[in-house]
Design a protein around this motif. Structure first.
Motif, PDB file in Angstrom:
ATOM      1  N   PHE A  95      -7.629  -5.292  -3.739  1.00 37.08           N
ATOM      2  CA  PHE A  95      -6.283  -5.452  -3.196  1.00 37.08           C
ATOM      3  C   PHE A  95      -6.305  -6.358  -1.975  1.00 37.08           C
ATOM      4  O   PHE A  95      -5.376  -7.149  -1.757  1.00 37.08           O
TER       5      PHE A  95
ATOM      6  N   GLU B 196       0.848  -1.191   0.000  1.00 37.38           N
ATOM      7  CA  GLU B 196       0.000   0.000   0.000  1.00 37.38           C
ATOM      8  C   GLU B 196       0.884   1.241   0.000  1.00 37.38           C
ATOM      9  O   GLU B 196       1.864   1.323   0.742  1.00 37.38           O
TER      10      GLU B 196
ATOM     11  N   ILE C  57      -2.681   0.976  -8.937  1.00 39.39           N
ATOM     12  CA  ILE C  57      -4.093   1.345  -9.030  1.00 39.39           C
ATOM     13  C   ILE C  57      -4.403   2.369  -7.942  1.00 39.39           C
ATOM     14  O   ILE C  57      -3.973   2.227  -6.786  1.00 39.39           O
ATOM     15  N   ASN C  58      -5.094   3.435  -8.320  1.00 39.96           N
ATOM     16  CA  ASN C  58      -5.406   4.522  -7.396  1.00 39.96           C
ATOM     17  C   ASN C  58      -6.407   4.056  -6.352  1.00 39.96           C
ATOM     18  O   ASN C  58      -7.339   3.316  -6.655  1.00 39.96           O
ATOM     19  N   ARG C  59      -6.211   4.519  -5.101  1.00 39.41           N
ATOM     20  CA  ARG C  59      -7.108   4.097  -4.027  1.00 39.41           C
ATOM     21  C   ARG C  59      -8.521   4.650  -4.192  1.00 39.41           C
ATOM     22  O   ARG C  59      -9.464   4.127  -3.585  1.00 39.41           O
TER      23      ARG C  59
ATOM     24  N   SER D 196      -9.925  -0.901  -6.448  1.00 37.27           N
ATOM     25  CA  SER D 196      -8.769  -1.043  -5.555  1.00 37.27           C
ATOM     26  C   SER D 196      -9.097  -1.863  -4.310  1.00 37.27           C
ATOM     27  O   SER D 196      -8.191  -2.363  -3.636  1.00 37.27           O
TER      28      SER D 196
ATOM     29  N   ASN E 206     -10.177   4.467  -6.869  1.00 35.36           N
ATOM     30  CA  ASN E 206     -10.846   3.547  -7.787  1.00 35.36           C
ATOM     31  C   ASN E 206     -11.550   2.453  -6.977  1.00 35.36           C
ATOM     32  O   ASN E 206     -10.969   1.855  -6.071  1.00 35.36           O
TER      33      ASN E 206
ATOM     34  N   GLY F  54      -2.229   4.923  -3.385  1.00 33.26           N
ATOM     35  CA  GLY F  54      -2.930   3.744  -3.886  1.00 33.26           C
ATOM     36  C   GLY F  54      -2.232   2.458  -3.516  1.00 33.26           C
ATOM     37  O   GLY F  54      -1.650   2.343  -2.429  1.00 33.26           O
ATOM     38  N   PHE F  55      -2.242   1.515  -4.449  1.00 31.04           N
ATOM     39  CA  PHE F  55      -1.704   0.182  -4.181  1.00 31.04           C
ATOM     40  C   PHE F  55      -0.810  -0.239  -5.337  1.00 31.04           C
ATOM     41  O   PHE F  55      -1.142  -0.020  -6.512  1.00 31.04           O
TER      42      PHE F  55
END
Length: 702
Positions: free
Chosen positions: A388, A358, A378-380, A385, A382, A362-363
Motif C-alpha cells: 500500500f 487506510e 486488503i486486510n492489514r 498490504s 496480510n 486494512g486498506f
C-alpha cells in the motif's frame, strides 16, 4: 493585441497610470521588446508610472505626447512628420520644401527609409572574462554501496522565457491620422515604412508528431527585419525576438575566449573504438493520433477530455501487457465481468488506482479499468498490504482475490508492474569503453561551479593526475547530460537576483562555448529539464530551437528528449531529468530529496516516470503515455534534485548524477546540501559505476 494583452502574454503587468502614459506611444515610438527589456533591466515585472516615465524619457518621448488628433485639428506638415518620426535614426538627407512636389517627397521618403535601415547595422559587442583556473589534484572514488545525502532544487516550475531582443532603433513608423495617409498616398506610390502587427500562421510547422519547432516567422515590419514569435506551451507566445540593440556591452562572460587543446601526446584509445550508439526511444519520433471532435457544436474542453482519456487508456494498455509478462499473474478479468464470477473463484483485476485510504481493519483502493470502477480491500494482517505504501495515485497495479458480489473485491495479493528478478546476460565487449553522466549544470547561475566545470573539461582533454585517471579519460567515448543544462529565466521568484547571465540566449551560447571544448571523439547526448527553454509539461520533446541553436551547431552533440532511451554497445540507458521524484516524495512515506535513488526505485517498480496526474509534475495532453517504462533498461539515470546517489535493483543500475551548482539561497533556507561537481564514470559493458571523479574542491561555496 493591445499593450495590456501583449504584456500579460509575456508575464508582465502594468498599472493604469502607466498604461495611459504609454499607450499612445506604443508601436509608434517604442516596441514591446524594448519595453520588456527595459523592465527586465530594472529587475521588475510590474510596469508602474515611475518606470513608464523613465522609459519614455530614455526614448526621448514626452509622457504627455499623444498620437491621436481630433478631426478639427490641423494635420502637421510632412516636413514636421518626417523630422519628428525619424529623429532616432539620426540621418535625414533631404526634406521637401513643398507638399505639392510629389517627386521630391518620394525621394525624401526613400532616403529617409534607407537611413532608418542603416541604423541597425552596428556590430554586436561582448565582454568575455572567462579564465582557465589553476590545475589541482583530483581524487576519484571506486563505486561503493554507501549512500550520500543531498539536496532538492526547489522552486516552482515554469518555462524559461529569457530576454526579448529588439529590432533596430528608429526603423518603425506608423501613420497617425487619415490626413497624413492621404497626403502620402497622393504624393507618391512609395510610402514611408509602416509598422505592421506580426502575422502569425494558424498552422505551425510540425515535425511529424504534432510538435512544432517553438517559433514562427512573421511578416516584415517595414524595416527589412522579420520579427519572430517564440511560442511556449500550447501555442502561448513567450518572446518576441528581433535584433539586439547595437553598441551595448555585456557585463558578463559567455566563455567565448575559453579554449582548451588536448594535452600533447595524450593517447585517446576511445578514438580507435568504433561508434556504436542508437537513440532507441525519443519523443520527437512518436506520431500521436490527433483527437477528433464528435461534432462542430462540441465545446473546446471536450477535446482535452478526449485526449486525456486516450492518454490513460494508453497507459492501462501498456501496463496490462507488462503485468501479463509476470508468470504469477493469471486469470485476468475485466471489472465489468466480475458479476459473472462465482464467489469462491480467485481472479485477477488490473486497473488504475484512482485513490487509496487506510481503514481500521486494512486498506481500501478505488480501482478503474476500461469497463468500470470497483472498491478493493486488503486486510492489514496480510503481508501484501505493505505494498500500500509503495503505490502512487494513478499507478496501474494488479489485485488477485475474490469478488464479494456486493461491489467490493477482497484482495489477498498485490502485484506491482516491477522489473524481473533475473535478466539475460549480454555478450561482453572486446575492450573497455566508458561514459560520463552529468545533469543540472545550470550555466547562467551565479552559483554555477564555473572553475570546477572548466577543470573537468581540462581533465577530459588529458590534464590528469595519475595513471588511473589517464586510463579512464583515454576510454571515455560518451557523455550524457540529463537536463537543466542552463539556469533559465523566471523559473522561480527572485531568480533574477541569482543570475550571472540574465539572458536565456546568452546562457545557451555560454554552455555551447564550454561544451565545444569536449574532445570531438566524445559523443554528447543532451536532453532538457524544467529549467531549460523547453515545454514545461512532460514529456519534453527537446529544446526550443530558437534558444538552443548554439547547441545544435556542436558537431558531436545529439539532442534527445526527456525521457529518452539510448543504446550504447547493446546496453540500454534510460535517461530522464527526474521530475517524477517530486511526486514520489509527496505521495509516499519515508521518501526524501536527500535520497533520490530510493524515489527512482519506486518509479522503476511502478514502471512509470510520473504516475500521478495533477500534482507537482505537469503532464502534457498527448494521446499516448510515453512515460511508461515499457522495456527494462540496464541503467536508469536521473537528476533534478542535485544529489548524487546510486543503487542496484534486479540487475538495473540506478543513479542520480548530482549537479554543477553550489547551494542556492533557497536551499539554505530549507537546509538542503547539494553534492556538486562529481563525475560518475560508467563501464558500458556492465552498465555499472566504475569510479567517481570529484572536482568539488574547485567549486566555490562548497
Amino acid at each position: 493585441m493591445g499593450l495590456i494583452e501583449d504584456l500579460m502574454s509575456n508575464n508582465y503587468l502594468i498599472t493604469p497610470s502607466a498604461y495611459y502614459l504609454l499607450v499612445d506611444a506604443y508601436k509608434r515610438d517604442f516596441t514591446l521588446a524594448e519595453l520588456i527589456k527595459f523592465a527586465k533591466a530594472k529587475g521588475t515585472f510590474v510596469i508602474d508610472s515611475a518606470l513608464a516615465k523613465e522609459f519614455l524619457s530614455q526614448k526621448g518621448v514626452s509622457p504627455m505626447e499623444s498620437s491621436t488628433q481630433s478631426p478639427s485639428q490641423e494635420a502637421p506638415s510632412l516636413e514636421e512628420y518626417i523630422s519628428s518620426e525619424s529623429a532616432p535614426s539620426g540621418e535625414i538627407s533631404e526634406e521637401p520644401s513643398s507638399l505639392n512636389e510629389s517627386a521630391e517627397l518620394a525621394a525624401s521618403s526613400t532616403k529617409m527609409a534607407e537611413a532608418v535601415l542603416s541604423s541597425g547595422d552596428a556590430s554586436r559587442t561582448s565582454i568575455s572574462t572567462g579564465t582557465i583556473p589553476e590545475s589541482g589534484e583530483e581524487t576519484y572514488e571506486i563505486s561503493q554501496s554507501g549512500e550520500e545525502e543531498g539536496s532538492f532544487s526547489g522552486g516552482e516550475s515554469f518555462i524559461s522565457t529569457g530576454d526579448v531582443e529588439t529590432a533596430g532603433v528608429g526603423g518603425d513608423f506608423e501613420s497617425e491620422t487619415e490626413v497624413k495617409e492621404s497626403i502620402l498616398s497622393e504624393a507618391s506610390d512609395e510610402s514611408l515604412p509602416v509598422e505592421s502587427e506580426t502575422v502569425v500562421e494558424e498552422a505551425l510547422p510540425e515535425n511529424g508528431n504534432g510538435y512544432n519547432n517553438g517559433y514562427v516567422n512573421g511578416d516584415e515590419n517595414g524595416n527589412g527585419v522579420k520579427p519572430k514569435v517564440v511560442y511556449g506551451d500550447y501555442g502561448v507566445p513567450i518572446a518576441y525576438v528581433g535584433e539586439e540593440i547595437p553598441g551595448k556591452e555585456k557585463s558578463y562572460s559567455v566563455y567565448s575566449d575559453f579554449k582548451i587543446s588536448p594535452v600533447e601526446g595524450f593517447h585517446y584509445r576511445a578514438k580507435e573504438i568504433p561508434d556504436d550508439y542508437e537513440v532507441v526511444f525519443d519523443v520527437k519520433n512518436v506520431k500521436f493520433a490527433l483527437p477528433k471532435a464528435k461534432n462542430a457544436a462540441g465545446k473546446e474542453g471536450d477535446i482535452i477530455i478526449k485526449v486525456y482519456s486516450d492518454y490513460f487508456r494508453s497507459r492501462l494498455r501498456k501496463m496490462r501487457r507488462i503485468l501479463r509478462e509476470n508468470p504469477e499473474i493469471g486469470g485476468v478479468i475485466d471489472i465489468a465481468k466480475l458479476g459473472y464470477v462465482r464467489g469462491d473463484d480467485e481472479v485477477t483485476i488490473i486497473g488504475l488506482v484512482n485513490s487509496k485510504k487506510e481503514t481500521a481493519k486494512g486498506f481500501m483502493f478505488e480501482v478503474e479499468d476500461n469497463t468500470g470502477v470497483i472498491k478493493v480491500f486488503i486486510n492489514r494482517n496480510n503481508e501484501e498490504s505493505k505494498k500500500f505504501f509503495q503505490i502512487m495515485p494513478d499507478a496501474v497495479v494488479a489485485f488477485r482475490g475474490r469478488y464479494s458480489g456486493r461491489g467490493i473485491f477482497f484482495a489477498n495479493r498485490i502485484y506491482l508492474p516491477d522489473v524481473p528478478k533475473f535478466k539475460r546476460e549480454k555478450p561482453p565487449l572486446e575492450e573497455k569503453v566508458y561514459a560520463v553522466l552529468l545533469s543540472d549544470i545550470h550555466v547562467g547561475s551565479n552559483k554555477f561551479c564555473e572553475k570546477a566545470f572548466m577543470r573537468f573539461l581540462e581533465w577530459l582533454n588529458g590534464d590528469v593526475n595519475n595513471k588511473a585517471e589517464e586510463e579512464f579519460v583515454s576510454r571515455i567515448k560518451y557523455m550524457i547530460i540529463a537536463g537543466d543544462v542552463v539556469d533559465g529565466i523566471g523559473i522561480y521568484p527572485g531568480q533574477y537576483n541569482e543570475l550571472a547571465i540574465p539572458d536565456i540566449f546568452d546562457q545557451y551560447e555560454a554552455l555551447a562555448n564550454l561544451l565545444s571544448n569536449v574532445p570531438e571523439h566524445i559523443t554528447m547526448f543532451i536532453g532538457p529539464g524544467n529549467h531549460d527553454a523547453a515545454r514545461t509539461a512532460l514529456p519534453q520533446p527537446g529544446f526550443y530551437e530558437e534558444y538552443a541553436r548554439p547547441l545544435l551547431k556542436l558537431k558531436n552533440a545529439v539532442i534527445i528528449s526527456n525521457p529518452a532511451v539510448i543504446r550504447l554497445h547493446g546496453r540500454d540507458f534510460l535517461i530522464a531529468h527526474g521530475r517524477g521524484i517530486e511526486d514520489v516524495v509527496t505521495a509516499l512515506p519515508n521518501r526524501s530529496h536527500h535520497r533520490p535513488a530510493e524515489a527512482m526505485l519506486d518509479l522503476l517498480k511502478l514502471r512509470h516516470l510520473a504516475p500521478t496526474f495533477g500534482e507537482k509534475v505537469p503532464i502534457a495532453p498527448d494521446s499516448e503515455d510515453t512515460l511508461v517504462i515499457e522495456s527494462v533498461p540496464d541503467l536508469f539515470q536521473a537528476g533534478h534534485v542535485h544529489v548524487m546517489q546510486y543503487k542496484m535493483y534486479n540487475g538495473v543500475f540506478l543513479i542520480n548524477t548530482g549537479t554543477w551548482q553550489a547551494q542556492t539561497e533557497f536551499q539554505k533556507m530549507v537546509n538542503i546540501v547539494p553534492t556538486p561537481a562529481r563525475v560518475p564514470i560508467i563501464d558500458i559493458e556492465t552498465a555499472r559505476l566504475r569510479a567517481v571523479i570529484r572536482f568539488d574542491q574547485y567549486c566555490e561555496g562548497v
